[in-house]
Design an enzyme around this catalytic site. Structure first.
Site, PDB file in Angstrom:
ATOM      1  N   TYR A  94      33.008  32.587  29.382  1.00  0.00           N
ATOM      2  CA  TYR A  94      32.758  31.342  30.126  1.00  0.00           C
ATOM      3  C   TYR A  94      33.624  30.201  29.599  1.00  0.00           C
ATOM      4  CZ  TYR A  94      28.969  33.154  32.928  1.00  0.00           C
ATOM      5  OH  TYR A  94      28.257  33.866  33.852  1.00  0.00           O
ATOM      6  N   GLU A 136      22.121  35.839  32.045  1.00  0.00           N
ATOM      7  CA  GLU A 136      22.771  37.118  31.717  1.00  0.00           C
ATOM      8  C   GLU A 136      22.310  37.660  30.354  1.00  0.00           C
ATOM      9  OE1 GLU A 136      26.902  36.117  32.634  1.00  0.00           O
ATOM     10  OE2 GLU A 136      26.238  35.653  34.671  1.00  0.00           O
ATOM     11  N   TYR A 189      23.667  50.162  41.541  1.00  0.00           N
ATOM     12  CA  TYR A 189      25.001  50.701  41.255  1.00  0.00           C
ATOM     13  C   TYR A 189      25.292  50.655  39.759  1.00  0.00           C
ATOM     14  CZ  TYR A 189      26.201  45.707  40.995  1.00  0.00           C
ATOM     15  OH  TYR A 189      26.234  44.374  40.654  1.00  0.00           O
TER      16      TYR A 189
HETATM   17  C1  LIG Z   1      28.010  47.329  44.856  1.00  0.00           C
HETATM   18  C2  LIG Z   1      29.106  48.302  45.253  1.00  0.00           C
HETATM   19  C3  LIG Z   1      28.813  49.636  45.428  1.00  0.00           C
HETATM   20  C4  LIG Z   1      29.827  50.525  45.806  1.00  0.00           C
HETATM   21  N1  LIG Z   1      29.499  51.862  45.983  1.00  0.00           N
HETATM   22  C5  LIG Z   1      30.463  52.732  46.318  1.00  0.00           C
HETATM   23  C6  LIG Z   1      30.147  54.129  46.490  1.00  0.00           C
HETATM   24  O1  LIG Z   1      28.997  54.558  46.321  1.00  0.00           O
HETATM   25  N2  LIG Z   1      31.173  54.971  46.823  1.00  0.00           N
HETATM   26  C7  LIG Z   1      32.457  54.521  47.011  1.00  0.00           C
HETATM   27  O2  LIG Z   1      33.338  55.340  47.313  1.00  0.00           O
HETATM   28  N3  LIG Z   1      32.776  53.212  46.855  1.00  0.00           N
HETATM   29  C8  LIG Z   1      31.825  52.319  46.502  1.00  0.00           C
HETATM   30  N4  LIG Z   1      32.149  50.985  46.321  1.00  0.00           N
HETATM   31  C9  LIG Z   1      33.574  50.573  46.421  1.00  0.00           C
HETATM   32  C10 LIG Z   1      34.268  50.815  45.063  1.00  0.00           C
HETATM   33  O3  LIG Z   1      33.744  49.929  44.092  1.00  0.00           O
HETATM   34  C11 LIG Z   1      35.777  50.584  45.100  1.00  0.00           C
HETATM   35  O4  LIG Z   1      36.024  49.328  45.670  1.00  0.00           O
HETATM   36  C12 LIG Z   1      36.513  51.661  45.882  1.00  0.00           C
HETATM   37  O5  LIG Z   1      36.354  52.921  45.241  1.00  0.00           O
HETATM   38  C13 LIG Z   1      38.017  51.334  45.963  1.00  0.00           C
HETATM   39  O6  LIG Z   1      38.515  51.184  44.681  1.00  0.00           O
HETATM   40  P1  LIG Z   1      39.990  51.645  44.352  1.00  0.00           P
HETATM   41  O7  LIG Z   1      40.286  51.265  42.952  1.00  0.00           O
HETATM   42  O8  LIG Z   1      40.177  53.066  44.720  1.00  0.00           O
HETATM   43  O9  LIG Z   1      40.823  50.771  45.356  1.00  0.00           O
HETATM   44  P2  LIG Z   1      41.655  49.432  45.010  1.00  0.00           P
HETATM   45  O10 LIG Z   1      42.857  49.791  44.264  1.00  0.00           O
HETATM   46  O11 LIG Z   1      40.691  48.463  44.433  1.00  0.00           O
HETATM   47  O12 LIG Z   1      42.045  48.988  46.481  1.00  0.00           O
HETATM   48  C14 LIG Z   1      41.018  48.641  47.426  1.00  0.00           C
HETATM   49  C15 LIG Z   1      41.543  48.878  48.845  1.00  0.00           C
HETATM   50  O13 LIG Z   1      42.641  48.037  49.094  1.00  0.00           O
HETATM   51  C16 LIG Z   1      43.739  48.783  49.631  1.00  0.00           C
HETATM   52  N5  LIG Z   1      44.968  48.111  49.138  1.00  0.00           N
HETATM   53  C17 LIG Z   1      45.689  48.397  48.034  1.00  0.00           C
HETATM   54  N6  LIG Z   1      46.747  47.566  47.920  1.00  0.00           N
HETATM   55  C18 LIG Z   1      46.689  46.721  48.992  1.00  0.00           C
HETATM   56  C19 LIG Z   1      47.489  45.654  49.459  1.00  0.00           C
HETATM   57  N7  LIG Z   1      48.573  45.277  48.823  1.00  0.00           N
HETATM   58  N8  LIG Z   1      47.109  45.031  50.610  1.00  0.00           N
HETATM   59  C20 LIG Z   1      46.006  45.386  51.287  1.00  0.00           C
HETATM   60  N9  LIG Z   1      45.213  46.419  50.895  1.00  0.00           N
HETATM   61  C21 LIG Z   1      45.544  47.067  49.770  1.00  0.00           C
HETATM   62  C22 LIG Z   1      43.551  50.203  49.101  1.00  0.00           C
HETATM   63  O14 LIG Z   1      44.165  51.166  49.944  1.00  0.00           O
HETATM   64  C23 LIG Z   1      42.041  50.322  49.082  1.00  0.00           C
HETATM   65  O15 LIG Z   1      41.548  50.760  50.318  1.00  0.00           O
HETATM   66  C24 LIG Z   1      31.146  50.070  45.977  1.00  0.00           C
HETATM   67  C25 LIG Z   1      31.448  48.707  45.788  1.00  0.00           C
HETATM   68  C26 LIG Z   1      30.444  47.834  45.438  1.00  0.00           C
HETATM   69  C27 LIG Z   1      30.775  46.373  45.247  1.00  0.00           C
HETATM   70  C1  HEM Z   2      30.340  29.323  36.236  1.00  0.00           C
HETATM   71  C2  HEM Z   2      31.159  30.334  36.203  1.00  0.00           C
HETATM   72  C3  HEM Z   2      31.206  31.469  37.166  1.00  0.00           C
HETATM   73  C4  HEM Z   2      30.843  31.531  38.487  1.00  0.00           C
HETATM   74  C5  HEM Z   2      30.233  30.450  39.349  1.00  0.00           C
HETATM   75  C6  HEM Z   2      31.135  32.870  38.937  1.00  0.00           C
HETATM   76  C7  HEM Z   2      30.902  33.353  40.215  1.00  0.00           C
HETATM   77  C8  HEM Z   2      31.131  34.643  40.626  1.00  0.00           C
HETATM   78  C9  HEM Z   2      30.809  35.171  41.946  1.00  0.00           C
HETATM   79  C10 HEM Z   2      30.160  34.390  43.081  1.00  0.00           C
HETATM   80  C11 HEM Z   2      31.156  36.466  41.959  1.00  0.00           C
HETATM   81  C12 HEM Z   2      30.981  37.481  43.112  1.00  0.00           C
HETATM   82  C13 HEM Z   2      29.679  38.211  42.859  1.00  0.00           C
HETATM   83  C14 HEM Z   2      29.477  39.481  43.673  1.00  0.00           C
HETATM   84  O1  HEM Z   2      30.420  40.055  44.197  1.00  0.00           O
HETATM   85  O2  HEM Z   2      28.310  39.919  43.732  1.00  0.00           O
HETATM   86  C15 HEM Z   2      31.735  36.774  40.668  1.00  0.00           C
HETATM   87  C16 HEM Z   2      32.254  37.991  40.336  1.00  0.00           C
HETATM   88  C17 HEM Z   2      32.982  38.207  39.194  1.00  0.00           C
HETATM   89  N1  HEM Z   2      33.103  37.356  38.136  1.00  0.00           N
HETATM   90 FE1  HEM Z   2      32.301  35.525  37.961  1.00  0.00          FE
HETATM   91  N2  HEM Z   2      31.675  33.578  37.896  1.00  0.00           N
HETATM   92  C18 HEM Z   2      31.732  32.765  36.801  1.00  0.00           C
HETATM   93  C19 HEM Z   2      32.189  33.101  35.555  1.00  0.00           C
HETATM   94  C20 HEM Z   2      32.860  34.260  35.264  1.00  0.00           C
HETATM   95  C21 HEM Z   2      33.429  34.587  33.982  1.00  0.00           C
HETATM   96  C22 HEM Z   2      33.308  33.713  32.749  1.00  0.00           C
HETATM   97  C23 HEM Z   2      34.046  35.804  34.115  1.00  0.00           C
HETATM   98  C24 HEM Z   2      34.825  36.574  33.090  1.00  0.00           C
HETATM   99  C25 HEM Z   2      35.927  36.165  32.537  1.00  0.00           C
HETATM  100  C26 HEM Z   2      33.828  36.238  35.475  1.00  0.00           C
HETATM  101  C27 HEM Z   2      34.281  37.422  35.998  1.00  0.00           C
HETATM  102  C28 HEM Z   2      33.924  37.933  37.218  1.00  0.00           C
HETATM  103  C29 HEM Z   2      34.349  39.227  37.692  1.00  0.00           C
HETATM  104  C30 HEM Z   2      35.276  40.194  36.963  1.00  0.00           C
HETATM  105  C31 HEM Z   2      33.770  39.408  38.946  1.00  0.00           C
HETATM  106  C32 HEM Z   2      33.918  40.610  39.906  1.00  0.00           C
HETATM  107  C33 HEM Z   2      34.971  40.334  40.952  1.00  0.00           C
HETATM  108  C34 HEM Z   2      36.371  40.720  40.569  1.00  0.00           C
HETATM  109  O3  HEM Z   2      36.585  41.672  39.815  1.00  0.00           O
HETATM  110  O4  HEM Z   2      37.312  40.077  41.078  1.00  0.00           O
HETATM  111  N3  HEM Z   2      33.109  35.293  36.136  1.00  0.00           N
HETATM  112  N4  HEM Z   2      31.686  35.645  39.879  1.00  0.00           N
END
Ligand SMILES: Cc1cc2nc3c(=O)[nH]c(=O)nc-3n(C[C@H](O)[C@H](O)[C@H](O)COP(=O)(O)OP(=O)(O)OC[C@H]3O[C@@H](n4cnc5c(N)ncnc54)[C@H](O)[C@@H]3O)c2cc1C
Ligand code: HEM
Length: 282
Positions: A94, A136, A189
């Site tokens: 943070y 948290e 998850y």
């Molecule tokens: C709460 C939660 C639960 C989930 N549960 C599941 C689950 O049960 N099963 C499951 O399969 N997934 C699940 N997901 C999704 C999972 O977390 C990943 O996001 C997914 O597997 C894709 O990750 P990746 O690293 O393979 O793709 P990433 O590398 O993160 O890419 C994401 C997508 O963007 C596309 N992409 C890549 N580069 C670009 C670009 N330059 N421009 C535009 N698009 C691009 C990729 O082709 C891909 O489709 C869940 C997500 C959440 C938030």
């Molecule tokens: C006051 C401070 C913060 C606020 C208001 C905030 C808010 C949020 C929100 C709204 C999300 C999306 C939640 C969801 O998808 O369910 C998120 C995701 C996330 N936050 Fe924060 N956050 C804060 C601080 C931080 C800090 C300190 C870190 C770590 C350096 C962090 C790292 C992340 C990451 C890694 C995600 C997941 C999305 C991604 O990977 O891009 N956040 N946060």
């Protein structure tokens, strides 16, 4: 926070919202330049395809809008806390985010950013950060106290990899330390973390737990994200193509509040996707 500081913060929200994309991209570029180790925590796929990129900065702005009554945002803090704890985000993170966010506000506002305004924003951010990291801390404590529970990352071994369909493969994940696992609720998850050689980074992703709660293992079912116009998904393809039975992956404890209320099960309609229902939650 003084009432003058609250007013200063509220007055800047419209202009920061208007420049929301600029603020967000400036903030992330700055943070990753000075603290590149954070690339191991953030989803660098999201950074490329702009999904979720604005979530953090926009939530801070929403908080600023409700600065008079931050309790309005408590449900949001809870949901974010679930995601944050599943990514092992700690109080020291943070401080880093706060530093880059305030500096970005200063750089985006330019000469309009007075010392008083930046001080007011610093107080406002610290107030939110302390609310969130406090919540948290409670969540981490709860995990540590549960049977089979843990906080942070824990190594798991892939004992079984089952191809469910052309797109979906399931992974049966057992703690590498031979211990038990924390129970979970339907809909929760886990975050899974892998090292990606192409990025030279660790990368986390979330996967729903696709088996019934038990004390021995979790199962996840992963869709292979094949990009027709874009690059393939990084973690899903690594899981499908490189992770084999015996591989080690790291998991955080079950998280998420989007859960099935089993007492109202009679009113629910299930829509089946690619998984065979008989294989789901057996
Ligand atoms: C709460 C939660 C639960 C989930 N549960 C599941 C689950 O049960 N099963 C499951 O399969 N997934 C699940 N997901 C999704 C999972 O977390 C990943 O996001 C997914 O597997 C894709 O990750 P990746 O690293 O393979 O793709 P990433 O590398 O993160 O890419 C994401 C997508 O963007 C596309 N992409 C890549 N580069 C670009 C670009 N330059 N421009 C535009 N698009 C691009 C990729 O082709 C891909 O489709 C869940 C997500 C959440 C938030
Ligand atoms: C006051 C401070 C913060 C606020 C208001 C905030 C808010 C949020 C929100 C709204 C999300 C999306 C939640 C969801 O998808 O369910 C998120 C995701 C996330 N936050 Fe924060 N956050 C804060 C601080 C931080 C800090 C300190 C870190 C770590 C350096 C962090 C790292 C992340 C990451 C890694 C995600 C997941 C999305 C991604 O990977 O891009 N956040 N946060």
């Amino acid at each position: 926070m003084t009432s003058e500081q609250k007013q200063l913060v509220k007055d800047t929200v419209p202009v920061l919202k208007e420049h929301g994309v600029l603020l967000t991209s400036h903030f992330y570029a700055r943070m990753f330049q000075y603290n590149p180790e954070l690339k191991n925590i953030f989803n660098m796929g999201n950074q490329q395809n702009s999904k979720q990129q604005t979530a953090l900065a926009m939530a801070v702005l929403m908080y600023a809008e409700h600065i008079e009554d931050p309790s309005v945002l408590l449900p949001m803090v809870d949901g974010i806390g679930q995601k944050h704890t599943s990514l092992d985000i700690r109080p020291e993170h943070y401080d880093i985010v706060g530093r880059h966010l305030i500096a970005s506000i200063k750089e985006v506002l330019g000469i309009a950013a007075s010392v008083e305004l930046l001080d007011a924003w610093t107080v406002a951010y610290n107030q939110l950060a302390s609310l969130m990291s406090g919540r948290e801390k409670e969540l981490y404590k709860k995990h540590n106290e549960q049977k089979g529970g843990w906080s942070g990352w824990r190594p798991f071994v892939v004992k079984q990899k089952v191809v469910e369909s052309t797109e979906i493969t399931s992974f049966y994940l057992y703690p590498a330390d031979g211990g038990s696992v924390e129970s979970h609720l339907p809909g929760q998850y886990i975050s899974l973390r892998l090292f990606l050689p192409e990025l030279q980074l660790l990368q986390p992703r979330q996967y729903s737990i696709s088996c019934k709660s038990n004390s021995e293992y979790y199962r996840i079912s992963v869709k292979k994200e094949v990009g027709s116009k874009h690059p393939d998904g990084m973690i899903s393809n690594r899981l499908h193509n490189h992770i084999t039975e015996g591989s080690i992956v790291e998991l955080s404890a079950p998280a998420g509040t989007f859960i099935l209320n089993e007492s109202t099960l009679a009113h629910k309609v299930f829509i089946r996707g690619v998984l065979d229902r008989r294989r789901f939650c057996r």
